[in-house]
Design an enzyme around this catalytic site. Structure first.
Site, PDB file in Angstrom:
ATOM      1  N   ARG A   1      13.540  41.393 -12.539  1.00  0.00           N
ATOM      2  CA  ARG A   1      12.291  40.820 -13.017  1.00  0.00           C
ATOM      3  C   ARG A   1      12.041  41.243 -14.464  1.00  0.00           C
ATOM      4  NH1 ARG A   1      13.079  38.449  -9.071  1.00  0.00           N
ATOM      5  NH2 ARG A   1      11.714  38.058  -7.266  1.00  0.00           N
TER       6      ARG A   1
ATOM      7  N   ARG B   1       1.325  44.854 -21.162  1.00  0.00           N
ATOM      8  CA  ARG B   1       0.168  44.629 -22.032  1.00  0.00           C
ATOM      9  C   ARG B   1      -0.864  45.725 -21.827  1.00  0.00           C
ATOM     10  NH1 ARG B   1      -1.576  39.265 -23.757  1.00  0.00           N
ATOM     11  NH2 ARG B   1      -3.653  40.129 -23.460  1.00  0.00           N
TER      12      ARG B   1
ATOM     13  N   ALA C   1     -14.047  39.095 -25.728  1.00  0.00           N
ATOM     14  CA  ALA C   1     -12.964  39.842 -25.080  1.00  0.00           C
ATOM     15  C   ALA C   1     -12.233  40.727 -26.079  1.00  0.00           C
ATOM     16  CB  ALA C   1     -11.980  38.890 -24.410  1.00  0.00           C
TER      17      ALA C   1
ATOM     18  N   GLU D   1     -16.747  44.675 -28.915  1.00  0.00           N
ATOM     19  CA  GLU D   1     -16.274  43.313 -29.136  1.00  0.00           C
ATOM     20  C   GLU D   1     -17.436  42.327 -29.246  1.00  0.00           C
ATOM     21  OE1 GLU D   1     -13.293  42.259 -29.819  1.00  0.00           O
ATOM     22  OE2 GLU D   1     -12.294  44.193 -29.569  1.00  0.00           O
TER      23      GLU D   1
ATOM     24  N   GLU E   1     -17.238  39.975 -32.412  1.00  0.00           N
ATOM     25  CA  GLU E   1     -16.929  38.569 -32.204  1.00  0.00           C
ATOM     26  C   GLU E   1     -18.146  37.657 -32.182  1.00  0.00           C
ATOM     27  OE1 GLU E   1     -12.725  38.963 -29.768  1.00  0.00           O
ATOM     28  OE2 GLU E   1     -14.472  38.184 -28.703  1.00  0.00           O
TER      29      GLU E   1
ATOM     30  N   SER F   1      -2.088  37.685 -14.030  1.00  0.00           N
ATOM     31  CA  SER F   1      -0.761  37.107 -13.795  1.00  0.00           C
ATOM     32  C   SER F   1       0.203  38.193 -13.308  1.00  0.00           C
ATOM     33  CB  SER F   1      -0.227  36.461 -15.079  1.00  0.00           C
ATOM     34  OG  SER F   1       0.975  35.761 -14.827  1.00  0.00           O
ATOM     35  N   PRO F   2      -0.016  38.722 -12.086  1.00  0.00           N
ATOM     36  CA  PRO F   2       0.754  39.889 -11.629  1.00  0.00           C
ATOM     37  C   PRO F   2       2.220  39.601 -11.335  1.00  0.00           C
ATOM     38  CG  PRO F   2      -0.646  39.062  -9.863  1.00  0.00           C
ATOM     39  CD  PRO F   2      -1.026  38.310 -11.100  1.00  0.00           C
TER      40      PRO F   2
ATOM     41  N   GLU G   1      -7.829  40.844 -38.987  1.00  0.00           N
ATOM     42  CA  GLU G   1      -7.064  40.449 -37.803  1.00  0.00           C
ATOM     43  C   GLU G   1      -6.915  38.924 -37.708  1.00  0.00           C
ATOM     44  OE1 GLU G   1      -8.572  42.263 -34.265  1.00  0.00           O
ATOM     45  OE2 GLU G   1      -8.481  44.293 -35.101  1.00  0.00           O
TER      46      GLU G   1
END
Length: 205
Positions: A47, A52, A92, A108, A112, A129-130, A158
């Site tokens: 795999r 992240r 986020a 944030e 933002e 998204s495991p 950024e």
């Protein structure tokens, strides 16, 4: 209630782990075996794992006006797949320093959306998204005063170019039903707020 699998300490065996790429994110290739439902160890499988930082997403909500604050920005992951890759999203950020999720949410919101969050309500934590990433998302509702909110914000260093939208909760729910608001964190937070709005407004107003 359905019982789920309870792994023992030896339920997963890492045979080999290799870092294929290391940048701001990391990509690892793993060879491993894991315990099967029969009790036996399965064959070696291979795999790729996208490594992240954990993330924080917060839906700013003004309980007095029953309004939410959403942000709009370009997302490279939607480019080429969506007709419009400028997405409506939650505030986020990544937990890439020694910070608690609540600290990231408040920071944030200022960067933002130029918003001060006066309270945070934890909604849930989840894996987006495991099957291929170890990222875990901390999802919050944040109390704010939406009066005067708007404009374009973000950190220039950024490359952020973020536009703020203020709208009644019902309008945001309509956008979701129409498929114009189609990212997981936003949908989860808005659905949760729709189900719990009376309790939230009762405690926050």
């Amino acid at each position: 209630m359905t019982e789920t699998f309870k792994p023992d300490p030896d339920a997963v065996e890492i045979v080999e782990q290799e870092t294929c790429f290391q940048g701001f994110y990391r990509l690892d290739r793993l060879s491993l075996r894991h315990r099967q439902f029969s009790g036996a160890m399965g064959p070696v499988i291979h795999r790729e794992l996208f490594v992240r930082h954990d993330a924080v997403c917060v839906l700013p909500y003004d309980p007095q006006r029953d309004q939410v604050v959403l942000i709009e920005q370009f997302r490279v992951g939607a480019y080429g797949k969506s007709e419009n890759p400028w997405l409506l999203e939650l505030v986020a950020g990544l937990i890439d320093k020694d910070e608690e999720p609540e600290e990231v949410a408040r920071r944030e919101a200022v960067e933002e959306a130029d918003l001060q969050l006066t309270s945070l309500w934890p909604i849930t934590t989840y894996y987006p998204s495991p099957g291929g990433s170890n990222e875990r998302v901390h999802l919050f509702l944040g109390r704010c005063d939406s009066d005067g909110a708007g404009g374009v914000h973000g950190l220039a260093e950024e490359g952020e170019d973020i536009r703020v939208h203020v709208m009644p909760l019902e309008d945001a729910l309509a956008l979701m039903r129409e498929g114009r608001l189609d990212n997981a964190a936003s949908m989860l937070a808005l659905q949760w707020l729709a189900l719990n709005r009376a309790e939230v407004r009762g405690l926050w107003t």
